[in-house]
Scaffold this active site. Structure first.
Site, PDB file in Angstrom:
ATOM      1  N   LYS A  93       7.744 -14.271  -5.450  1.00  0.00           N
ATOM      2  CA  LYS A  93       7.889 -14.288  -3.988  1.00  0.00           C
ATOM      3  C   LYS A  93       9.275 -14.771  -3.654  1.00  0.00           C
ATOM      4  O   LYS A  93       9.735 -15.786  -4.191  1.00  0.00           O
ATOM      5  CB  LYS A  93       6.853 -15.260  -3.374  1.00  0.00           C
ATOM      6  CG  LYS A  93       6.932 -15.343  -1.861  1.00  0.00           C
ATOM      7  CD  LYS A  93       6.202 -14.189  -1.192  1.00  0.00           C
ATOM      8  CE  LYS A  93       6.548 -14.024   0.286  1.00  0.00           C
ATOM      9  NZ  LYS A  93       7.728 -13.150   0.510  1.00  0.00           N
ATOM     10  N   GLN A 114      14.052 -20.644  -5.851  1.00  0.00           N
ATOM     11  CA  GLN A 114      12.837 -20.210  -5.160  1.00  0.00           C
ATOM     12  C   GLN A 114      11.577 -20.665  -5.912  1.00  0.00           C
ATOM     13  O   GLN A 114      10.569 -21.008  -5.289  1.00  0.00           O
ATOM     14  CB  GLN A 114      12.850 -18.686  -5.025  1.00  0.00           C
ATOM     15  CG  GLN A 114      11.888 -18.147  -3.990  1.00  0.00           C
ATOM     16  CD  GLN A 114      12.445 -18.246  -2.573  1.00  0.00           C
ATOM     17  OE1 GLN A 114      13.586 -17.904  -2.329  1.00  0.00           O
ATOM     18  NE2 GLN A 114      11.642 -18.715  -1.636  1.00  0.00           N
ATOM     19  N   LYS A 117      10.954 -24.285  -4.926  1.00  0.00           N
ATOM     20  CA  LYS A 117      10.644 -24.343  -3.491  1.00  0.00           C
ATOM     21  C   LYS A 117       9.219 -23.864  -3.230  1.00  0.00           C
ATOM     22  O   LYS A 117       8.439 -24.506  -2.529  1.00  0.00           O
ATOM     23  CB  LYS A 117      11.640 -23.442  -2.749  1.00  0.00           C
ATOM     24  CG  LYS A 117      11.498 -23.436  -1.248  1.00  0.00           C
ATOM     25  CD  LYS A 117      12.237 -22.263  -0.606  1.00  0.00           C
ATOM     26  CE  LYS A 117      13.702 -22.219  -0.947  1.00  0.00           C
ATOM     27  NZ  LYS A 117      14.441 -21.268  -0.079  1.00  0.00           N
ATOM     28  N   LYS A 129      13.838 -13.158  -6.301  1.00  0.00           N
ATOM     29  CA  LYS A 129      14.835 -12.892  -5.253  1.00  0.00           C
ATOM     30  C   LYS A 129      15.483 -11.554  -5.534  1.00  0.00           C
ATOM     31  O   LYS A 129      15.524 -11.117  -6.688  1.00  0.00           O
ATOM     32  CB  LYS A 129      15.923 -13.978  -5.279  1.00  0.00           C
ATOM     33  CG  LYS A 129      16.703 -14.086  -3.980  1.00  0.00           C
ATOM     34  CD  LYS A 129      15.997 -14.979  -3.001  1.00  0.00           C
ATOM     35  CE  LYS A 129      16.671 -14.995  -1.651  1.00  0.00           C
ATOM     36  NZ  LYS A 129      16.110 -16.072  -0.812  1.00  0.00           N
ATOM     37  N   GLY A 168      12.765 -11.431   3.958  1.00  0.00           N
ATOM     38  CA  GLY A 168      14.148 -11.418   4.429  1.00  0.00           C
ATOM     39  C   GLY A 168      14.981 -12.563   3.869  1.00  0.00           C
ATOM     40  O   GLY A 168      14.472 -13.501   3.256  1.00  0.00           O
ATOM     41  N   ASP A 169      16.260 -12.453   4.056  1.00  0.00           N
ATOM     42  CA  ASP A 169      17.238 -13.503   3.775  1.00  0.00           C
ATOM     43  C   ASP A 169      18.500 -13.070   4.539  1.00  0.00           C
ATOM     44  O   ASP A 169      18.369 -12.304   5.508  1.00  0.00           O
ATOM     45  CB  ASP A 169      17.482 -13.624   2.260  1.00  0.00           C
ATOM     46  CG  ASP A 169      18.239 -14.900   1.870  1.00  0.00           C
ATOM     47  OD1 ASP A 169      17.605 -15.957   1.756  1.00  0.00           O
ATOM     48  OD2 ASP A 169      19.479 -14.853   1.720  1.00  0.00           O
ATOM     49  N   THR A 212      11.586 -20.961   9.329  1.00  0.00           N
ATOM     50  CA  THR A 212      12.534 -21.714   8.500  1.00  0.00           C
ATOM     51  C   THR A 212      13.246 -22.785   9.335  1.00  0.00           C
ATOM     52  O   THR A 212      13.345 -23.952   8.922  1.00  0.00           O
ATOM     53  CB  THR A 212      13.549 -20.772   7.830  1.00  0.00           C
ATOM     54  OG1 THR A 212      12.837 -19.675   7.247  1.00  0.00           O
ATOM     55  CG2 THR A 212      14.326 -21.501   6.752  1.00  0.00           C
ATOM     56  N   ASN A 243      19.074 -16.252  11.628  1.00  0.00           N
ATOM     57  CA  ASN A 243      17.661 -16.572  11.802  1.00  0.00           C
ATOM     58  C   ASN A 243      17.388 -18.062  11.672  1.00  0.00           C
ATOM     59  O   ASN A 243      16.709 -18.659  12.523  1.00  0.00           O
ATOM     60  CB  ASN A 243      16.833 -15.764  10.792  1.00  0.00           C
ATOM     61  CG  ASN A 243      15.381 -16.155  10.808  1.00  0.00           C
ATOM     62  OD1 ASN A 243      14.938 -16.979  10.018  1.00  0.00           O
ATOM     63  ND2 ASN A 243      14.629 -15.603  11.753  1.00  0.00           N
ATOM     64  N   SER A 380       5.628 -17.292   4.998  1.00  0.00           N
ATOM     65  CA  SER A 380       5.410 -16.004   4.327  1.00  0.00           C
ATOM     66  C   SER A 380       4.110 -16.065   3.534  1.00  0.00           C
ATOM     67  O   SER A 380       3.344 -15.087   3.503  1.00  0.00           O
ATOM     68  CB  SER A 380       6.559 -15.693   3.372  1.00  0.00           C
ATOM     69  OG  SER A 380       7.678 -15.188   4.063  1.00  0.00           O
TER      70      SER A 380
HETATM   71  P1  NDP Z   1      21.158 -14.397   8.764  1.00  0.00           P
HETATM   72  O1  NDP Z   1      21.712 -13.171   8.160  1.00  0.00           O
HETATM   73  O2  NDP Z   1      20.198 -14.308   9.878  1.00  0.00           O
HETATM   74  O3  NDP Z   1      22.339 -15.344   9.250  1.00  0.00           O
HETATM   75  C1  NDP Z   1      23.335 -15.797   8.379  1.00  0.00           C
HETATM   76  C2  NDP Z   1      24.319 -16.618   9.154  1.00  0.00           C
HETATM   77  O4  NDP Z   1      25.192 -17.267   8.245  1.00  0.00           O
HETATM   78  C3  NDP Z   1      25.205 -15.761  10.052  1.00  0.00           C
HETATM   79  O5  NDP Z   1      25.616 -16.534  11.151  1.00  0.00           O
HETATM   80  C4  NDP Z   1      26.372 -15.451   9.136  1.00  0.00           C
HETATM   81  O6  NDP Z   1      27.566 -15.134   9.814  1.00  0.00           O
HETATM   82  C5  NDP Z   1      26.522 -16.767   8.410  1.00  0.00           C
HETATM   83  N1  NDP Z   1      27.122 -16.531   7.089  1.00  0.00           N
HETATM   84  C6  NDP Z   1      26.643 -15.746   6.112  1.00  0.00           C
HETATM   85  N2  NDP Z   1      27.469 -15.727   5.067  1.00  0.00           N
HETATM   86  C7  NDP Z   1      28.492 -16.513   5.412  1.00  0.00           C
HETATM   87  C8  NDP Z   1      29.672 -16.909   4.738  1.00  0.00           C
HETATM   88  N3  NDP Z   1      29.969 -16.452   3.504  1.00  0.00           N
HETATM   89  N4  NDP Z   1      30.499 -17.779   5.390  1.00  0.00           N
HETATM   90  C9  NDP Z   1      30.190 -18.236   6.628  1.00  0.00           C
HETATM   91  N5  NDP Z   1      29.081 -17.884   7.307  1.00  0.00           N
HETATM   92  C10 NDP Z   1      28.259 -17.039   6.704  1.00  0.00           C
HETATM   93  O7  NDP Z   1      20.536 -15.226   7.540  1.00  0.00           O
HETATM   94  P2  NDP Z   1      19.468 -16.421   7.563  1.00  0.00           P
HETATM   95  O8  NDP Z   1      19.648 -17.257   8.767  1.00  0.00           O
HETATM   96  O9  NDP Z   1      18.153 -15.828   7.262  1.00  0.00           O
HETATM   97  O10 NDP Z   1      19.905 -17.244   6.257  1.00  0.00           O
HETATM   98  C11 NDP Z   1      20.812 -18.332   6.323  1.00  0.00           C
HETATM   99  C12 NDP Z   1      20.623 -19.194   5.099  1.00  0.00           C
HETATM  100  O11 NDP Z   1      19.289 -19.704   5.053  1.00  0.00           O
HETATM  101  C13 NDP Z   1      20.823 -18.502   3.749  1.00  0.00           C
HETATM  102  O12 NDP Z   1      21.353 -19.420   2.826  1.00  0.00           O
HETATM  103  C14 NDP Z   1      19.404 -18.133   3.342  1.00  0.00           C
HETATM  104  O13 NDP Z   1      19.299 -17.985   1.940  1.00  0.00           O
HETATM  105  C15 NDP Z   1      18.667 -19.367   3.825  1.00  0.00           C
HETATM  106  N6  NDP Z   1      17.235 -19.231   4.040  1.00  0.00           N
HETATM  107  C16 NDP Z   1      16.716 -18.270   4.851  1.00  0.00           C
HETATM  108  C17 NDP Z   1      15.358 -18.195   5.068  1.00  0.00           C
HETATM  109  C18 NDP Z   1      14.756 -17.226   6.005  1.00  0.00           C
HETATM  110  O14 NDP Z   1      13.542 -17.289   6.190  1.00  0.00           O
HETATM  111  N7  NDP Z   1      15.498 -16.340   6.631  1.00  0.00           N
HETATM  112  C19 NDP Z   1      14.433 -19.107   4.382  1.00  0.00           C
HETATM  113  C20 NDP Z   1      15.083 -20.138   3.609  1.00  0.00           C
HETATM  114  C21 NDP Z   1      16.427 -20.150   3.441  1.00  0.00           C
HETATM  115  P3  NDP Z   1      28.121 -13.602   9.836  1.00  0.00           P
HETATM  116  O15 NDP Z   1      27.217 -12.853  10.737  1.00  0.00           O
HETATM  117  O16 NDP Z   1      29.509 -13.740  10.336  1.00  0.00           O
HETATM  118  O17 NDP Z   1      28.059 -13.093   8.429  1.00  0.00           O
HETATM  119  O1  2IT Z   2      15.169 -18.495   0.699  1.00  0.00           O
HETATM  120  C1  2IT Z   2      14.024 -18.302   1.152  1.00  0.00           C
HETATM  121  O2  2IT Z   2      13.105 -19.100   0.969  1.00  0.00           O
HETATM  122  C2  2IT Z   2      13.799 -17.085   1.942  1.00  0.00           C
HETATM  123  N1  2IT Z   2      14.739 -16.342   2.187  1.00  0.00           N
HETATM  124  C3  2IT Z   2      12.417 -16.755   2.423  1.00  0.00           C
HETATM  125  C4  2IT Z   2      11.642 -16.068   1.338  1.00  0.00           C
HETATM  126  C5  2IT Z   2      10.290 -15.542   1.728  1.00  0.00           C
HETATM  127  O3  2IT Z   2       9.668 -14.953   0.845  1.00  0.00           O
HETATM  128  O4  2IT Z   2       9.859 -15.701   2.870  1.00  0.00           O
END
Ligand code: NDP
Ligand code: 2IT
Length: 448
Positions: A93, A114, A117, A129, A168-169, A212, A243, A380
Site C-alpha cells: 500500500k 511506507q 508508517k 510506492k 496519490g502523492d 493527511t 494536498n 486510505s
Molecule cells: P501535491 O502535489 O498536492 O503538492 C506538493 C506541494 O509541494 C506543491 O506545493 C509543490 O509545489 C511543492 N513541491 C513539490 N516538490 C517540490 C520541490 N522539489 N521543491 C519545493 N516545493 C515542492 O503533493 P502532496 O501535498 O500530496 O504531497 C506533499 C508531501 O506530502 C510529499 O512529500 C508527499 O510524499 C507527502 N505525503 C502525502 C500524502 C497524501 O496523502 N497526499 C500522505 C503522506 C505524505 P509545485 O506545485 O511548485 O511543484
Molecule cells: O506517503 C503517503 O503515505 C501517501 N502518499 C499516501 C499513501 C496512501 O496509500 O494513501
C-alpha cells in the site's frame, strides 16, 4: 551519528555498496537502522533470521516504459515504477508520485518508509510506492488522461485490491486517480478497491482528501499537549501548497493558530493576517496556478521568490509539507533562532539528518513523518475497509477514526521511545514501534 551496532552497520555497508547512487534511499535506511539499535540489541533472533537484510531489500521492483502522445501529436516516453517493498502485514500500500525528479532512489526511500508508517497505523497494510518522472504541471487534462491510461496499461497486471493498492502523492490527486481507475476497470472488467483517493461517487472515502493534513495536526496537537503547548494563538509556517499543506492549514487554523506563510517550488507568500486555506484551494485545486497569484486575492500579502527562504519567517510551529530534504540545517537554525518550539513533518523525509539532529539538540518538539503524516494512508486503509464492506461511512465517522488512529500512533511512538531508553525521541519511538510489528510478522512467516 554513525550506526554503532555491528550487525546493523554491516547490513548498511552492504546495502550502500550495492546501491551507491541511491542517496535518498540510503538516507532513509540509515535513519531507521540507527533508531533500531536498542531493539536489535534486545532481540538476537532478528539477526539469526536475517531480518534486517530482508527488510531493506524490496520484495519486487517493477520499471516500465510509458509512451503517450501530447496534444500536438508529439510522442513522449516516461519511465514508470512500482516498488513492492514488504507484504508481511498486508497487501502493498502506498502512493504514486508524478514529478520530474522521480527516480528509483526516491521511490525506494518512499516505499521503505511506507512499510513502517503503515505498520504504525495499526491497519493491515504492507508497504509500496510508485510513480513516474512525468510532470503534470502545464499539461492539459487530455494529456494527463492519456498519460494515466498508458501508465495503468502496464501497472494493472501488478496490482489488485488484495495485492497492491496505490493512491496519490505529489502530482497525483483526484483527477489522476480518476483516470487511472477508469483505465484499470476497463482493462480488467472489475470494480474493486484497487486504488484509494477515489472520487466519492465511485467508491472514495469522505475525509480522505483532508486526511493527511488533518492527521498531521491531530498528531501535533497530541505532541504539543504532552509538553504543555498548543496551536492556540501560535504562528505557523506551512511549506508547500498542495494536498497536505492546504488541509494542514485548515486544521491548524481551526485549532486557533495563524498560518502566516506557505510556498510552492517557485517561492513563498507571507500574510500576517493568516492565510485562508480556501484561497489556496482555489489557486491550486481549481486554477492550477502558482502561489504568487495569492497577491491577486490578498494584495496586502508579500511574495518572495525562491522557496528555501520560508524557514526565515518567524513562527512558533513549522509544518514542512512539500517534499524530501526541503528543511536543511540552515532552515533549522533559522527556526530555532526565531523561537520556533515545534516541527511536525507533513511531507516524507522533509528534514535533512543534520536538521533533525540540530532541532532535537535544541529541544524543539519534533514529529517525524512516518508517524505524523500517517493519517493519509490510514484513511486510505479506511477507504479499503469501506470498499470491502460495500458501505460508505459519514465524514464524521471517518474523521473520528482518523483522530483515534493519530492519538494511538502518538502514544505508541512515545511509549516505544520510553521503553527503549530514548524518552521524548519520537523519531526512534516511531521507527521502533513500526518495526516491531513487521519484525514479528516476518519471524512467524519463515525465511521468505
Ligand atoms: P501535491 O502535489 O498536492 O503538492 C506538493 C506541494 O509541494 C506543491 O506545493 C509543490 O509545489 C511543492 N513541491 C513539490 N516538490 C517540490 C520541490 N522539489 N521543491 C519545493 N516545493 C515542492 O503533493 P502532496 O501535498 O500530496 O504531497 C506533499 C508531501 O506530502 C510529499 O512529500 C508527499 O510524499 C507527502 N505525503 C502525502 C500524502 C497524501 O496523502 N497526499 C500522505 C503522506 C505524505 P509545485 O506545485 O511548485 O511543484
Ligand atoms: O506517503 C503517503 O503515505 C501517501 N502518499 C499516501 C499513501 C496512501 O496509500 O494513501
Amino acid at each position: 551519528m554513525p550506526i554503532q551496532n555491528e550487525y546493523l552497520s554491516g547490513v548498511y555497508a552492504g546495502l550502500a555498496a550495492r546501491n551507491a547512487e541511491q542517496k535518498e534511499f540510503l538516507q532513509a535506511v540509515d535513519e531507521v537502522l540507527e533508531s533500531l539499535e536498542p531493539a536489535v540489541a534486545a532481540h538476537p533472533e532478528y539477526q539469526k533470521a536475517g531480518l534486517i537484510e530482508r527488510m531493506v531489500e524490496p520484495e519486487r521492483v517493477v520499471m516500465f516504459r510509458i509512451p503517450w502522445v501530447d496534444d500536438a501529436g508529439k510522442v513522449h516516453v516516461n519511465r514508470g515504477y512500482r516498488v513492492q517493498f514488504n507484504s508481511s502485514i498486508g497487501p502493498y500500500k502506498g502512493g504514486l508520485r508524478f514529478h520530474p525528479s522521480v527516480n528509483l532512489s526516491i521511490i525506494k526511500f518512499l516505499g521503505f518508509e511506507q512499510c513502517f508508517k503503515n505498520s504504525l497505523t495499526g491497519l493491515p497494510m504492507g508497504g509500496g510506492k510508485g510513480g513516474s518522472d512525468f510532470d503534470p504541471h502545464g499539461k492539459s487534462d487530455d494529456e494527463v488522461m492519456r498519460f494515466c491510461q498508458s501508465f495503468m496499461t502496464e501497472l494493472y497486471r501488478h496490482i489488485g485490491a488484495d495485492c497492491d493498492v496505490p493512491a496519490g502523492d505529489i502530482g497525483v490527486g483526484g483527477r489522476e486517480i480518476g483516470y487511472l481507475y477508469g483505465q484499470y476497470k476497463r482493462i480488467t472488467n472489475q470494480f474493486t478497491g484497487v486504488l484509494t483517493g477515489k472520487g466519492i461517487p465511485y467508491g472514495g472515502s469522505l475525509a480522505r482528501t483532508q486526511a493527511t493534513g488533518y492527521g498531521l495536526c491531530y498528531f501535533a496537537k497530541e505532541m504539543l499537549a504532552a509538553n504543555g503547548k498548543s496551536f492556540e494563538g501560535a504562528k505557523v509556517v506551512v511549506s508547500g501548497s498542495g494536498n497536505v499543506a492546504i488541509y494542514a492549514n485548515q486544521k491548524a487554523t481551526s485549532f486557533g493558530a495563524k498560518v502566516v506563510a506557505m510556498s510552492d517550488s517557485n517561492g513563498y507568500i507571507v500574510d500576517e493576517n493568516g492565510i485562508d486555506y480556501k484561497v489556496i484551494q482555489q489557486i491550486k485545486e481549481v486554477n492550477r496556478a502558482r502561489i504568487k497569484t495569492y497577491l491577486d486575492f490578498v494584495p496586502t500579502a508579500k511574495y518572495v521568490e525562491g522557496s528555501a527562504g520560508i524557514w526565515n519567517v518567524p513562527c512558533d510551529i513549522a509544518l514542512p509539507c512539500a517534499t524530501q530534504n526541503e528543511l536543511p540545517l540552515a532552515g533549522a537554525k533559522a527556526l530555532v533562532a526565531n523561537g520556533c518550539f515545534a516541527v511536525a513533518e507533513g511531507a516524507n523525509m522533509p528534514s535533512t539528518p543534520e536538521a533533525v539532529a540540530y532541532l532535537q539538540a535544541n529541544h524543539i518538539l519534533f514529529a517525524p513523518a512516518k508517524a505524523s503524516n500517517a493519517g493519509g494512508v490510514a484513511t486510505s486503509g479506511l477507504e479499503m475497509s469501506q470498499n470491502s464492506l460495500r458501505l460508505s461511512w459519514t465524514f464524521e465517522e471517518v474523521d473520528e477514526r482518523l483522530q483515534n488512529i493519530m492519538t494511538n500512533i502518538y502514544a505508541n511512538a512515545a511509549n516505544a521511545a520510553e521503553e527503549y531508553g530514548v524518552k521524548g525521541n519520537l523519531v526512534a519511538g516511531a521507527n521502533i514501534a513500526g518495526f516491531t510489528k513487521i519484525a514479528s510478522a516476518m519471524l512467524s512467516q519463515g525465511i521468505v
